[in-house]
Design a protein around this motif. Structure first.
Motif, PDB file in Angstrom:
ATOM      1  N   ASP A 154       9.256  10.833   3.747  1.00 24.84           N
ATOM      2  CA  ASP A 154       7.917  10.679   4.315  1.00 24.84           C
ATOM      3  C   ASP A 154       7.042  11.818   3.804  1.00 24.84           C
ATOM      4  OD1 ASP A 154       5.752   9.911   5.787  1.00 24.84           O
ATOM      5  OD2 ASP A 154       6.684  10.184   7.753  1.00 24.84           O
ATOM      6  N   GLU A 155       6.103  11.498   2.900  1.00 22.82           N
ATOM      7  CA  GLU A 155       5.230  12.505   2.263  1.00 22.82           C
ATOM      8  C   GLU A 155       6.075  13.668   1.725  1.00 22.82           C
ATOM      9  OE1 GLU A 155       2.220  11.817   1.755  1.00 22.82           O
ATOM     10  OE2 GLU A 155       1.700  10.311   3.250  1.00 22.82           O
ATOM     11  N   PRO A 156       7.006  13.410   0.811  1.00 22.56           N
ATOM     12  CA  PRO A 156       8.001  14.425   0.441  1.00 22.56           C
ATOM     13  C   PRO A 156       7.491  15.585  -0.392  1.00 22.56           C
ATOM     14  CG  PRO A 156       8.265  12.477  -0.924  1.00 22.56           C
ATOM     15  CD  PRO A 156       7.253  12.123   0.121  1.00 22.56           C
ATOM     16  N   THR A 157       6.388  15.426  -1.112  1.00 21.11           N
ATOM     17  CA  THR A 157       5.990  16.480  -2.055  1.00 21.11           C
ATOM     18  C   THR A 157       4.952  17.449  -1.496  1.00 21.11           C
ATOM     19  OG1 THR A 157       4.275  15.073  -3.032  1.00 21.11           O
ATOM     20  CG2 THR A 157       6.466  14.990  -4.030  1.00 21.11           C
ATOM     21  N   SER A 158       4.478  17.242  -0.277  1.00 19.66           N
ATOM     22  CA  SER A 158       3.488  18.163   0.282  1.00 19.66           C
ATOM     23  C   SER A 158       4.100  19.555   0.381  1.00 19.66           C
ATOM     24  CB  SER A 158       3.023  17.689   1.661  1.00 19.66           C
ATOM     25  OG  SER A 158       4.112  17.613   2.562  1.00 19.66           O
ATOM     26  N   GLY A 159       3.417  20.531  -0.169  1.00 19.91           N
ATOM     27  CA  GLY A 159       3.903  21.909  -0.155  1.00 19.91           C
ATOM     28  C   GLY A 159       4.634  22.326  -1.413  1.00 19.91           C
ATOM     29  N   LEU A 160       5.031  21.355  -2.254  1.00 18.55           N
ATOM     30  CA  LEU A 160       5.724  21.691  -3.491  1.00 18.55           C
ATOM     31  C   LEU A 160       4.723  21.898  -4.625  1.00 18.55           C
ATOM     32  CD1 LEU A 160       8.679  19.114  -3.489  1.00 18.55           C
ATOM     33  CD2 LEU A 160       8.691  21.467  -2.613  1.00 18.55           C
ATOM     34  N   ASP A 161       4.931  22.937  -5.429  1.00 12.75           N
ATOM     35  CA  ASP A 161       4.054  23.135  -6.574  1.00 12.75           C
ATOM     36  C   ASP A 161       4.366  22.090  -7.651  1.00 12.75           C
ATOM     37  OD1 ASP A 161       6.041  24.126  -8.555  1.00 12.75           O
ATOM     38  OD2 ASP A 161       6.180  25.854  -7.218  1.00 12.75           O
ATOM     39  N   VAL A 188      -0.067   9.720  -1.922  1.00  9.64           N
ATOM     40  CA  VAL A 188      -0.372  10.186  -3.274  1.00  9.64           C
ATOM     41  C   VAL A 188       0.032   9.077  -4.244  1.00  9.64           C
ATOM     42  CG1 VAL A 188      -0.040  11.991  -4.985  1.00  9.64           C
ATOM     43  CG2 VAL A 188       0.078  12.557  -2.546  1.00  9.64           C
ATOM     44  N   LEU A 189      -0.948   8.291  -4.661  1.00  9.83           N
ATOM     45  CA  LEU A 189      -0.643   7.055  -5.373  1.00  9.83           C
ATOM     46  C   LEU A 189      -0.068   7.288  -6.760  1.00  9.83           C
ATOM     47  CD1 LEU A 189      -3.747   4.976  -4.289  1.00  9.83           C
ATOM     48  CD2 LEU A 189      -1.536   5.169  -3.197  1.00  9.83           C
ATOM     49  N   SER A 190      -0.448   8.375  -7.408  1.00 10.79           N
ATOM     50  CA  SER A 190       0.093   8.655  -8.740  1.00 10.79           C
ATOM     51  C   SER A 190       1.608   8.873  -8.674  1.00 10.79           C
ATOM     52  CB  SER A 190      -0.592   9.881  -9.339  1.00 10.79           C
ATOM     53  OG  SER A 190      -0.408  11.030  -8.514  1.00 10.79           O
ATOM     54  N   GLU A 191       2.084   9.488  -7.578  1.00  7.35           N
ATOM     55  CA  GLU A 191       3.525   9.686  -7.406  1.00  7.35           C
ATOM     56  C   GLU A 191       4.240   8.349  -7.237  1.00  7.35           C
ATOM     57  OE1 GLU A 191       3.245  13.955  -5.043  1.00  7.35           O
ATOM     58  OE2 GLU A 191       4.008  12.175  -4.020  1.00  7.35           O
ATOM     59  N   GLN A 193       3.247   5.393  -8.242  1.00  9.08           N
ATOM     60  CA  GLN A 193       3.215   4.659  -9.505  1.00  9.08           C
ATOM     61  C   GLN A 193       4.260   5.199 -10.479  1.00  9.08           C
ATOM     62  OE1 GLN A 193      -0.675   4.237 -11.216  1.00  9.08           O
ATOM     63  NE2 GLN A 193       0.024   2.819 -12.771  1.00  9.08           N
ATOM     64  N   ARG A 194       4.470   6.493 -10.452  1.00  7.66           N
ATOM     65  CA  ARG A 194       5.440   7.119 -11.353  1.00  7.66           C
ATOM     66  C   ARG A 194       6.880   6.812 -10.952  1.00  7.66           C
ATOM     67  NH1 ARG A 194       5.964  13.711 -12.203  1.00  7.66           N
ATOM     68  NH2 ARG A 194       7.967  13.705 -13.275  1.00  7.66           N
ATOM     69  N   MET A 195       7.158   6.736  -9.643  1.00  7.65           N
ATOM     70  CA  MET A 195       8.529   6.706  -9.161  1.00  7.65           C
ATOM     71  C   MET A 195       9.062   5.321  -8.806  1.00  7.65           C
ATOM     72  SD  MET A 195       9.767   9.741  -9.222  1.00  7.65           S
ATOM     73  CE  MET A 195      11.239   9.424  -8.240  1.00  7.65           C
ATOM     74  N   CYS A 196       8.198   4.422  -8.344  1.00  7.09           N
ATOM     75  CA  CYS A 196       8.681   3.248  -7.609  1.00  7.09           C
ATOM     76  C   CYS A 196       8.744   1.977  -8.448  1.00  7.09           C
ATOM     77  CB  CYS A 196       7.801   3.011  -6.386  1.00  7.09           C
ATOM     78  SG  CYS A 196       7.827   4.406  -5.229  1.00  7.09           S
ATOM     79  N   ASN A 197       9.667   1.096  -8.060  1.00  3.05           N
ATOM     80  CA  ASN A 197       9.776  -0.226  -8.660  1.00  3.05           C
ATOM     81  C   ASN A 197       8.802  -1.201  -7.995  1.00  3.05           C
ATOM     82  OD1 ASN A 197      12.963   0.803  -8.101  1.00  3.05           O
ATOM     83  ND2 ASN A 197      12.361   0.487 -10.221  1.00  3.05           N
ATOM     84  N   ARG A 198       8.827  -1.199  -6.660  1.00  2.00           N
ATOM     85  CA  ARG A 198       7.929  -2.054  -5.874  1.00  2.00           C
ATOM     86  C   ARG A 198       7.226  -1.211  -4.821  1.00  2.00           C
ATOM     87  NH1 ARG A 198      10.111  -6.228  -2.660  1.00  2.00           N
ATOM     88  NH2 ARG A 198      11.986  -4.950  -2.354  1.00  2.00           N
ATOM     89  N   GLU A 278      -5.787  -1.732 -18.194  1.00  2.00           N
ATOM     90  CA  GLU A 278      -5.130  -1.924 -16.905  1.00  2.00           C
ATOM     91  C   GLU A 278      -5.560  -0.798 -15.976  1.00  2.00           C
ATOM     92  OE1 GLU A 278      -3.618  -4.576 -16.530  1.00  2.00           O
ATOM     93  OE2 GLU A 278      -3.006  -5.192 -18.539  1.00  2.00           O
ATOM     94  N   PRO A 279      -5.813  -1.100 -14.717  1.00  2.00           N
ATOM     95  CA  PRO A 279      -6.228  -0.050 -13.778  1.00  2.00           C
ATOM     96  C   PRO A 279      -5.035   0.776 -13.312  1.00  2.00           C
ATOM     97  CG  PRO A 279      -6.035  -2.124 -12.625  1.00  2.00           C
ATOM     98  CD  PRO A 279      -5.749  -2.419 -14.080  1.00  2.00           C
ATOM     99  N   SER A 280      -5.323   1.922 -12.732  1.00  2.00           N
ATOM    100  CA  SER A 280      -4.272   2.719 -12.097  1.00  2.00           C
ATOM    101  C   SER A 280      -3.955   2.113 -10.737  1.00  2.00           C
ATOM    102  CB  SER A 280      -4.744   4.167 -11.911  1.00  2.00           C
ATOM    103  OG  SER A 280      -5.796   4.213 -10.956  1.00  2.00           O
ATOM    104  N   LEU A 281      -2.827   2.516 -10.175  1.00  2.00           N
ATOM    105  CA  LEU A 281      -2.470   2.048  -8.831  1.00  2.00           C
ATOM    106  C   LEU A 281      -3.534   2.463  -7.824  1.00  2.00           C
ATOM    107  CD1 LEU A 281      -0.451   0.694  -6.945  1.00  2.00           C
ATOM    108  CD2 LEU A 281       0.715   2.896  -6.733  1.00  2.00           C
ATOM    109  N   GLU A 282      -4.126   3.636  -8.012  1.00  2.00           N
ATOM    110  CA  GLU A 282      -5.158   4.093  -7.083  1.00  2.00           C
ATOM    111  C   GLU A 282      -6.356   3.150  -7.068  1.00  2.00           C
ATOM    112  OE1 GLU A 282      -7.716   8.123  -6.021  1.00  2.00           O
ATOM    113  OE2 GLU A 282      -6.264   8.146  -7.660  1.00  2.00           O
TER     114      GLU A 282
END
Length: 291
Positions: A154-161, A188-191, A193-198, A278-282
């Motif tokens: 759940d929102e795993p990257t908050s706080g990580l550089d 964070v939609l870019s994450e 789009q980078r990580m997920c299949n669906r 093609e548009p971005s996921l955002e």
């Protein structure tokens, strides 16, 4: 094989909005995204799945087991990282992780130390001395140390550089190769789009769409950039234009209509150049949220 299945899962509150009729499934071995802004119902869905809060309607299963009746057995095989982590401040990281690990049958101290090293986490320090980012690393190690079959983030990257986010994503791909299924909730939609299949899109407690990332970003909506020889027209009237922005000699369109109709319209305009992308996921996400 579906690892997670939700059937019209509902959590109602007297005053606050919860979730209503949420239905989707997550297949074994996939990285499944769950997106929506803060307050959309992402955390409520996760907390209901984990039986931290009791559903008021519908049902759900994890590993084929009922989330309410068989929650104790389910938790042995789940790794969970909440959006905010809270620990006993006066404990050392190593003591906290060891204590947590002993709740699981297949805990291995070597794996715990390996995960901490990969995240550059000093396990000899006290929790009270850690930054927010390092506390999040403790949560990541805690979620993964017992080799869970299902990882819920759940929102795993908050706080990580940014560099540590890169390491974290590599770590998740290693977990996927191991056979783990990952439920990745984020705004964070870019994450995503980078990580997920669906991905599932949630708005105000209701599910809007469940679709593959590829399908969402292809053949549905297009980014169209038009370049004119002189000042661009203030606007273009055509059914299917979701949004448009004119600046100097250029117009940018977000277009979801028939491509032949677009080309026919452009043939009537003094266009010098056309770029269709093609548009971005955002951009797709905003299309669903603003419609």
């Amino acid at each position: 094989m579906a690892i997670v299945e939700l059937h019209q899962l509902t959590k109602s509150y007297k005053t606050n909005r919860g979730i209503e009729d949420i239905s989707f499934s997550i297949e074994e071995g996939e990285i499944f995204g769950f997106i929506g802004p803060n307050g959309a119902g992402k955390s409520t869905t996760i907390r209901t799945l984990l039986n931290f809060i009791y559903p008021t309607g519908g049902s759900a299963t994890i590993f084929g087991k009922d989330i309410v009746k068989q929650s104790k057995g389910i938790r042995q095989h789940i790794g969970y990282l909440p959006s905010e982590v809270h620990y006993y401040d006066d404990m050392k990281v190593i003591d906290l992780l060891t204590y947590s690990g002993r709740f699981y049958k297949n805990f291995k101290e070597e794996r715990m130390k390996g995960l901490a090293a990969s995240l550059e986490l000093d396990v000899s320090r006290k929790i009270e001395d850690l930054s927010f980012g390092n506390r999040k690393k403790v949560g990541i190690v805690q979620a993964l140390l017992h080799e869970p079959r299902l990882i819920i983030l759940d929102e795993p990257t908050s706080g990580l550089d940014p560099l540590m986010q890169h390491h974290f994503f590599d770590l998740l791909h290693e977990e996927q190769k191991r056979g783990a299924t990952i439920f990745f909730s984020s705004h964070v939609l870019s994450e995503v789009q980078r990580m997920c299949n669906r991905v599932a899109i949630i708005k105000e407690g209701r599910l809007l769409k469940v679709e593959s990332i590829e399908s969402l970003t292809k053949n549905k909506v297009k980014n169209v950039t038009l370049l004119f020889g002189s000042a661009a027209p203030l606007s273009i009237e055509l059914e299917g234009i979701v949004s448009q922005e004119a600046k100097n000699q250029e117009i940018k369109l977000l277009y979801s209509g028939d491509i032949q109709a677009l080309l026919k319209k452009l043939s009537t305009l003094p266009v010098q150049d056309v770029l269709i992308e093609e548009p971005s996921l955002e951009e797709v996400f905003m299309h669903y949220y603003e419609s």
